[in-house]
Design an enzyme around this catalytic site. Structure first.
Site, PDB file in Angstrom:
ATOM      1  N   HIS A  69     -41.174 -65.655  19.718  1.00 39.94           N
ATOM      2  CA  HIS A  69     -40.183 -67.283  18.706  1.00 39.94           C
ATOM      3  C   HIS A  69     -41.505 -67.821  17.797  1.00 39.94           C
ATOM      4  CE1 HIS A  69     -37.155 -69.645  17.899  1.00 39.94           C
ATOM      5  NE2 HIS A  69     -38.465 -70.506  17.778  1.00 39.94           N
ATOM      6  N   HIS A  90     -40.159 -71.006   9.512  1.00 45.05           N
ATOM      7  CA  HIS A  90     -38.966 -70.379  10.121  1.00 45.05           C
ATOM      8  C   HIS A  90     -37.992 -71.283   9.838  1.00 45.05           C
ATOM      9  CE1 HIS A  90     -36.765 -71.091  13.575  1.00 45.05           C
ATOM     10  NE2 HIS A  90     -37.304 -71.906  14.106  1.00 45.05           N
ATOM     11  N   GLU A 122     -43.403 -70.388  25.615  1.00 45.39           N
ATOM     12  CA  GLU A 122     -43.495 -68.935  26.080  1.00 45.39           C
ATOM     13  C   GLU A 122     -44.296 -67.706  25.998  1.00 45.39           C
ATOM     14  OE1 GLU A 122     -41.709 -65.955  21.799  1.00 45.39           O
ATOM     15  OE2 GLU A 122     -42.696 -67.786  21.356  1.00 45.39           O
ATOM     16  N   CYS A 164     -31.456 -71.466  16.362  1.00 45.99           N
ATOM     17  CA  CYS A 164     -32.488 -70.783  15.852  1.00 45.99           C
ATOM     18  C   CYS A 164     -32.100 -69.464  16.438  1.00 45.99           C
ATOM     19  CB  CYS A 164     -33.726 -71.039  16.085  1.00 45.99           C
ATOM     20  SG  CYS A 164     -33.746 -72.716  15.116  1.00 45.99           S
ATOM     21  N   LYS A 172     -44.316 -65.871  11.459  1.00 42.06           N
ATOM     22  CA  LYS A 172     -43.317 -67.692  11.635  1.00 42.06           C
ATOM     23  C   LYS A 172     -44.796 -67.939  10.851  1.00 42.06           C
ATOM     24  CE  LYS A 172     -39.555 -68.918  14.626  1.00 42.06           C
ATOM     25  NZ  LYS A 172     -39.653 -67.681  15.420  1.00 42.06           N
ATOM     26  N   PHE A 203     -32.595 -75.220  19.770  1.00 42.43           N
ATOM     27  CA  PHE A 203     -31.938 -75.854  19.932  1.00 42.43           C
ATOM     28  C   PHE A 203     -31.097 -76.039  20.636  1.00 42.43           C
ATOM     29  CE2 PHE A 203     -34.366 -79.094  16.885  1.00 42.43           C
ATOM     30  CZ  PHE A 203     -35.093 -78.757  17.217  1.00 42.43           C
TER      31      PHE A 203
END
Length: 424
Positions: free
Chosen positions: A310, A347, A321, A170, A342, A406
């Site tokens: 993010h 996403h 975050e 990502c 998002k 990830f």
């Protein structure tokens, strides 16, 4: 130390809720959402049945039947976005040295839709364990090898220099642009068409995220299902899309009178070497990436006017975050506006980092910070200024955008308004 200064002179977007840059920005600045029930396939058997889909008509965008046949959906999105970016830049690619022109495309899952569709055909919807390859399309190899995505973009612009696919989950959309920037800065190329694309809204992807309960089961309220930093959030909404950019050296852009959206002033990435999907709660690795990007850009935390988070909408990510911002930005973390797009476009895995770069460049151009939609009940542990519900007018000279993926990947990029900082 970075060498030549690199800027964005063209932007192209294919995103949920809008066709092209203008509609993309309209949706973000108005705080509208593009999340809805999945329509690309029958999602009724799945736990999470919502997504942010692109209303994409390849033929309307001038792709020929042959191009449509050989390209996966993600590749088509990238090619159309790249065409818009090239047109927006005003750069005559036919007049460039092809060996000094390159392409960098980020993608997390490659040609997922094409591969899954062809497997269904050759296996008779999974009935046959031993498949008959003769039923597959002749271009199946292009779906299997992600380099075909970058090759298609390179053919569009005549690039014969460095051409690459960057796949870091990502963070791919940030890392591909960061890599392209480095090629120009070090003198390996003069112009890069760079960005990312992903079209993962397919049964196999939905099933994978269902299995780990990462996506939201809020199927009865698709339009408000993506809720970053909200106390009622329960997973992210899968999306798709592409954003591509024309990058070139600052002085060259100035000489030809190009519109310069933003300078890519700093970039850094880190990995937590900890867990495939888990994050340390203190946000240390993301904080280190932010610190390194700020240092390369020669920007103090207090100079930031906006942070594009993010903000996936999972409890683990949002709290990690928030901790990273506090750790890296100090007291300024409580003053600087932060938001997650998002909440509006979902996403899109590897593509989202580039879509967020586009949002940042447009925020700087319009001096408007896009909001975090659906943020009605803030999580007490996410106690920063997350710009709830409504866009905010604000002079925006320096922006930070971050990504988390990830594998433990953490990336950060600093964009500055042209002329806002002294030459390095």
């Amino acid at each position: 130390m970075i060498g030549r200064r690199v800027v964005i002179t063209g932007i192209g977007v294919q995103a949920p809720g809008g066709d092209g840059v203008k509609e993309f920005w309209s949706l973000l600045s108005e705080g509208r959402t593009a999340t809805r029930p999945i329509s690309l396939f029958d999602a009724s058997p799945f736990r999470s049945r919502v997504a942010a889909e692109v209303d994409f008509d390849a033929e309307a965008h001038g792709l020929t039947p042959r191009e449509i046949r050989r390209m996966d959906r993600a590749t088509r999105l990238a090619v159309v976005a790249a065409r818009e970016a090239v047109a927006d830049s005003g750069l005559d690619f036919a007049g460039l040295d092809p060996a000094r022109t390159g392409v960098a495309v980020g993608s997390a899952v490659g040609c997922t839709m094409g591969l899954e569709e062809e497997y269904r055909v050759v296996s008779d919807d999974g009935r046959d364990w031993l498949v008959d390859h003769s039923y597959a399309v002749p271009h199946l190899y292009r779906h299997f090898v992600p380099s075909s995505m970058a090759a298609e973009v390179a053919w569009q612009v005549g690039a014969e220099g460095p051409v690459s696919v960057i796949s870091t989950g990502c963070t791919s959309g940030l890392d591909s642009v960061g890599y392209a920037r480095e090629l120009i800065a070090e003198g390996s190329a003069d112009v890069l068409v760079a960005g990312a694309t992903d079209a993962p809204i397919s049964p196999i992807t939905v099933a994978c995220f269902d299995a780990i309960k990462a996506t939201t089961p809020r199927n009865d309220d698709a339009a408000h299902a993506s809720r970053p930093f909200d106390n009622t959030r329960n997973g992210f909404v899968l999306g798709e899309g592409s954003a591509m950019f024309v990058l070139e050296e600052l002085e060259s852009a100035r000489r030809r009178g190009a519109t310069v959206y933003a300078e890519l002033a700093g970039f850094a990435s880190r990995c937590n070497a900890f867990h495939m999907t888990g994050l340390r709660p203190d946000g240390r690795e993301m904080a280190e990436a932010i610190g390194a990007a700020l240092a390369e850009a020669r920007v103090d935390p207090g100079d930031l006017d906006y942070v594009n988070a993010h903000g996936s909408g999972t409890r683990q990510n949002d709290r990690h975050e928030t901790a990273a911002f506090k750790r890296s930005l100090g007291e300024h973390a409580r003053r600087v506006p932060v938001s997650s797009i998002k909440s509006m476009i979902g996403h899109s895995l590897g593509a989202i980092g580039s879509l967020e770069i586009a949002a940042c460049a447009l925020a700087m151009r319009h001096d408007v910070i896009p909001p975090t939609a659906n943020l009605h009940e803030p999580d007490p542990e996410c106690d920063l200024d997350y710009v709830p519900l409504t866009a905010r007018e604000r002079r925006t000279d320096t922006v930070l955008t971050v990504g988390s993926g990830f594998g433990g990947f953490q990336s950060a990029m600093v964009l500055t308004r042209p002329g806002a900082r002294a030459a390095a």
